[in-house]
Scaffold this motif. Structure first.
Motif, short mmCIF file in Angstrom:
data_model
loop_
_atom_site.label_atom_id
_atom_site.label_comp_id
_atom_site.label_asym_id
_atom_site.label_seq_id
_atom_site.Cartn_x
_atom_site.Cartn_y
_atom_site.Cartn_z
N LYS A 134 0.89 -1.04 -0.09
CA LYS A 134 0.10 0.07 0.13
C LYS A 134 0.73 1.24 0.06
O LYS A 134 2.04 1.18 0.36
CB LYS A 134 -0.91 0.10 1.31
N PHE A 135 0.24 2.30 -0.43
CA PHE A 135 1.08 3.53 -0.60
C PHE A 135 1.27 4.08 1.16
O PHE A 135 0.41 3.96 1.97
CB PHE A 135 0.24 4.92 -1.23
N SER A 136 2.65 4.52 1.13
CA SER A 136 2.82 5.05 2.60
C SER A 136 3.44 6.41 2.32
O SER A 136 3.85 6.94 1.18
CB SER A 136 3.59 4.23 3.40
N ASP A 137 3.56 7.37 3.61
CA ASP A 137 4.01 8.51 3.39
C ASP A 137 5.46 8.33 3.50
O ASP A 137 6.12 7.50 4.32
CB ASP A 137 3.37 9.47 4.46
N ILE A 138 6.30 9.49 2.99
CA ILE A 138 7.91 9.62 3.40
C ILE A 138 7.92 10.79 4.09
O ILE A 138 7.31 11.85 3.89
CB ILE A 138 8.57 9.86 1.87
N PRO A 139 8.69 10.46 5.65
CA PRO A 139 8.51 11.68 6.64
C PRO A 139 9.24 12.97 5.81
O PRO A 139 10.15 12.80 4.94
CB PRO A 139 9.62 10.87 7.44
N SER A 140 8.58 14.09 6.04
CA SER A 140 9.21 15.16 5.47
C SER A 140 10.87 15.56 5.89
O SER A 140 11.42 16.07 5.23
CB SER A 140 8.34 16.36 6.01
N SER A 141 11.07 14.98 7.13
CA SER A 141 12.45 15.15 7.66
C SER A 141 13.46 14.56 6.70
O SER A 141 14.41 14.89 6.39
CB SER A 141 12.45 14.35 8.92
N LEU A 142 13.06 13.24 6.07
CA LEU A 142 13.95 12.72 5.20
C LEU A 142 13.95 13.53 3.77
O LEU A 142 15.14 13.65 3.29
CB LEU A 142 13.53 11.18 4.72
N PHE A 143 12.74 13.96 3.43
CA PHE A 143 12.85 14.91 2.14
C PHE A 143 13.66 16.05 2.24
O PHE A 143 14.39 16.57 1.36
CB PHE A 143 11.40 15.01 1.66
N ASP A 144 13.64 16.73 3.50
CA ASP A 144 14.24 17.80 3.65
C ASP A 144 15.77 17.66 3.76
O ASP A 144 16.58 18.39 3.11
CB ASP A 144 13.89 18.40 5.14
N CYS A 145 15.98 16.57 4.24
CA CYS A 145 17.38 16.17 4.16
C CYS A 145 17.99 15.98 2.80
O CYS A 145 19.16 16.53 2.40
CB CYS A 145 17.68 14.92 5.13
N LEU A 146 17.32 15.38 1.92
CA LEU A 146 17.41 15.26 0.46
C LEU A 146 17.54 16.78 -0.26
O LEU A 146 18.56 16.82 -0.92
CB LEU A 146 16.41 14.34 -0.05
N LEU A 147 16.80 17.41 0.04
CA LEU A 147 16.79 18.75 -0.57
C LEU A 147 17.94 19.50 -0.23
O LEU A 147 18.34 20.57 -1.10
CB LEU A 147 15.38 19.51 -0.09
N GLU A 148 18.59 19.27 0.83
CA GLU A 148 19.95 19.99 1.23
C GLU A 148 20.86 19.75 0.16
O GLU A 148 21.91 20.52 -0.16
CB GLU A 148 20.48 19.57 2.35
N GLN A 149 20.63 18.67 -0.65
CA GLN A 149 21.55 18.50 -1.80
C GLN A 149 20.90 18.69 -3.28
O GLN A 149 21.12 18.10 -4.25
CB GLN A 149 21.97 16.76 -1.75
N ALA A 150 20.02 19.48 -3.17
CA ALA A 150 19.18 19.83 -4.31
C ALA A 150 20.01 19.98 -5.52
O ALA A 150 19.69 19.67 -6.73
CB ALA A 150 18.16 20.87 -4.21
N SER A 151 21.14 20.74 -5.54
CA SER A 151 22.23 21.18 -6.44
C SER A 151 22.71 19.93 -7.22
O SER A 151 23.18 20.03 -8.31
CB SER A 151 23.09 22.07 -6.05
N ARG A 152 22.51 18.63 -6.51
CA ARG A 152 23.24 17.28 -6.85
C ARG A 152 22.11 16.33 -7.68
O ARG A 152 22.42 15.36 -7.96
CB ARG A 152 24.17 16.83 -5.95
#
Length: 204
Positions: free
Chosen positions: A54-72
């Motif tokens: 089933k579909f589940s959510d991805i914690p925003s904390s993980l996504f925010d951590c990923l976006l710190e590397q948005a330029s890559r």
């Protein structure tokens, strides 16, 4: 594994360029992985499936951590549900993303939306996008504008048996519109999205 091979692996950033994130990923593990990848461009899988399929959510904390590397972030492969897709705080512009795969993202619930959706802003959110993969019956080509930078467009259909409107093939008008709106397009890939009659009606 001996210390020598461990040290070699940790000192090779390209071994860490593919990042897979789901609802179980520990934030500290993600940060360690990103640190080991150094400055290389990243291919990111966002997986929003639970063990119960089933579909589940991805914690925003993980996504925010990923976006710190948005330029890559070079490639994004989204395997998420509509709620997860819309709940994440996407940057207005992600200029480094060259490839986007939405074939395993649930976009059905967005088909009737007319504003403010993730897919509607593809052209502005991903100004350097060159490769896009979508499912024809999840993606409304009449509403959602495609980035003119696209070089490769891959359109899939859920089935090669077109017994309902949701699995009907792409029509000639849609293909003609795609070709006219994408001046940089070099490759149009269609899997179970055309009939032979449709092909014979296309003139490029």
């Amino acid at each position: 594994v001996c210390h020598h091979w461990r040290d070699l692996a940790l000192s090779a950033p390209t071994l860490w360029k593919t990042v897979k994130i789901d609802y179980r990923t520990p934030p500290e593990a993600l940060r360690a992985w990103l640190n080991r990848s150094g400055d290389v461009e990243l291919n990111v899988f966002l997986i929003g499936w639970s063990e119960e399929n089933k579909f589940s959510d991805i914690p925003s904390s993980l996504f925010d951590c990923l976006l710190e590397q948005a330029s890559r972030l070079q490639a994004l492969i989204l395997m998420v549900g509509q709620r997860c897709l819309m709940s994440l705080k996407w940057p207005d512009v992600m200029p480094a993303v060259h490839e986007l795969d939405l074939t395993n993202a649930s976009l059905r619930a967005l088909l009737d939306e007319t504003s403010g959706t993730f897919v509607q802003s593809l052209a502005t959110r991903f100004p350097a996008l060159q490769v896009l993969s979508v499912r024809h019956n999840h993606f409304d080509f009449n509403i959602w504008k495609l980035p003119t930078t696209l070089r490769i467009l891959k359109i899939y259909n859920d089935s090669n048996s077109w017994t309902s409107e949701s699995t009907s093939p792409v029509n000639v008008a849609t293909i003609s519109r795609i070709l006219s709106q994408l001046p940089a397009l070099e490759e149009l890939y269609l899997e179970h999205a055309l009939t032979l009659d449709t092909v014979s009606d296309i003139s490029v």
